[in-house]
Design an enzyme around this catalytic site. Structure first.
Site, PDB file in Angstrom:
ATOM      1  N   CYS A   1      -5.860  -2.892   2.311  1.00  0.00           N
ATOM      2  CA  CYS A   1      -5.643  -2.927   3.678  1.00  0.00           C
ATOM      3  C   CYS A   1      -6.729  -2.968   4.763  1.00  0.00           C
ATOM      4  O   CYS A   1      -7.467  -4.051   4.782  1.00  0.00           O
ATOM      5  CB  CYS A   1      -4.781  -1.630   3.878  1.00  0.00           C
TER       6      CYS A   1
ATOM      7  N   LYS B   1      -9.843   2.274  -2.583  1.00  0.00           N
ATOM      8  CA  LYS B   1     -10.204   1.829  -1.314  1.00  0.00           C
ATOM      9  C   LYS B   1     -11.570   2.227  -0.733  1.00  0.00           C
ATOM     10  O   LYS B   1     -12.017   3.582  -0.679  1.00  0.00           O
ATOM     11  CB  LYS B   1      -8.954   2.300  -0.303  1.00  0.00           C
TER      12      LYS B   1
ATOM     13  N   GLU C   1       0.932  -1.150  -0.178  1.00  0.00           N
ATOM     14  CA  GLU C   1       0.099   0.007   0.112  1.00  0.00           C
ATOM     15  C   GLU C   1       0.834   1.237   0.049  1.00  0.00           C
ATOM     16  O   GLU C   1       1.843   1.562   0.757  1.00  0.00           O
ATOM     17  CB  GLU C   1      -0.941  -0.061   1.144  1.00  0.00           C
TER      18      GLU C   1
END
Length: 318
Positions: A177, A140, A68
């Site tokens: 994540c 995300k 990331e």
């Protein structure tokens, strides 16, 4: 590049890297009044380091996955508008990694800081085909706001949904994540046809945490993701940062990213596991035929009671 004919297996590589703070003198790092030129210099150095690792990984893999926000320091440890400067490099970074994917003839999964317009930013995975073209993007969806992980200050929620990215080796269920803690995200990727779940990640410990607490956090992180693989009958790859990154703004403790990148199979079995404190390139072979074999004996999709799941659309029960 054809994205309709899928292979039955492929070799995958995860690049677990530490950030290149050791490339600059300490007195530069201590200057924090504005966005400093050394911070962009450091980002450029990191990109070249990553390029070398991608070139090495491409010798043994058809798909390479990066961690990331791999072009920058993990700037979300504090809330500073100066760090929006990093997002201005998005288009340049897309071109840079597109060229690498083409030169290395690989599918490349990146994680970049995207500026759409001033004031609107995303944590975005751009996936490149072997010819350097963009196969797709994922922004995300779940954004954390925890001590030293102040991502809501920087990133808007993703708006592309949970849709796998079609490539010449299969459909990539790319998440990022914090998404890894939400079973709904993995399930939707699976229901929409993902062949593998992929998580570029930046997660770590504080040095003040006890050893027992560190172990609990690491176990929880790996267990939840292995559970996603099992529940959906899909292989899974999770690549994390490694090494200590200071909080440059407040001079308080930073984050010790715990690495431990791993690849697991459709029953959660570990295929490859990295260390918690070293840079590594992790390899594994992914056999896509195993998804059918696993789902035939564990038919979780068959037995889902979707008519009773409407409460999942509520924030909290009745």
């Amino acid at each position: 590049m054809s994205r309709n004919k899928k292979t039955t297996s492929f070799d995958i590589a995860l690049i677990q890297d530490s950030y290149v703070f050791n490339c600059l003198k300490k007195n530069k790092i201590e200057s924090q009044t504005i966005f400093e030129s050394w911070q962009r210099e450091l980002s450029d150095i990191m990109k070249q380091k990553t390029k070398k690792h991608i070139e090495e990984a491409s010798k043994n893999a058809q798909i390479v996955i990066l961690q990331e926000l791999h072009t920058t320091q993990y700037f979300c440890q504090s809330e500073e508008t100066k760090y929006f400067e990093f997002a201005k490099d998005f288009n340049e970074n897309v071109k840079f990694f597109s060229n690498i994917a083409k030169d290395c003839n690989i599918i490349l999964v990146t994680s970049l800081f995207e500026q759409r317009v001033a004031g609107l930013y995303h944590n975005t995975s751009v996936v490149f085909e072997k010819d350097g073209s963009i196969a797709g993007k994922y922004r995300k969806m779940h954004i954390p706001d925890d001590p030293k992980f102040y991502e809501k200050f920087y990133f808007a929620n993703g708006d592309l949904g949970f849709n796998p990215i079609k490539t010449s080796i299969g459909n990539l269920g790319v998440l990022i994540c914090w998404d890894q803690w939400f079973p709904e995200a993995a399930r939707l990727m699976a229901l929409n046809g993902a062949d593998i779940l992929i998580y570029p990640t930046a997660i770590g410990w504080f040095d003040s945490d006890s050893e027992d607490e560190k172990k609990r956090q690491l176990d929880a992180w790996q267990t939840i993701q292995r559970g996603h693989a099992i529940a959906n009958g899909l292989p899974l790859a999770s690549v994390n940062r490694v090494g200590f990154e200071p909080d440059l703004t407040t001079k308080e403790q930073g984050i010790r990213f715990f690495g431990s990148s791993f690849i697991c199979g459709t029953q959660g079995e570990i295929l490859a596991q990295a260390s918690c404190d070293k840079e590594e390139i992790l390899y594994a072979n992914i056999d896509l035929k195993k998804t059918k074999d696993t789902r035939d004996i564990w038919p979780f999709f068959r037995d889902r009671r979707i008519e009773h799941y409407s409460d999942l659309l509520k924030l909290y029960g009745n």
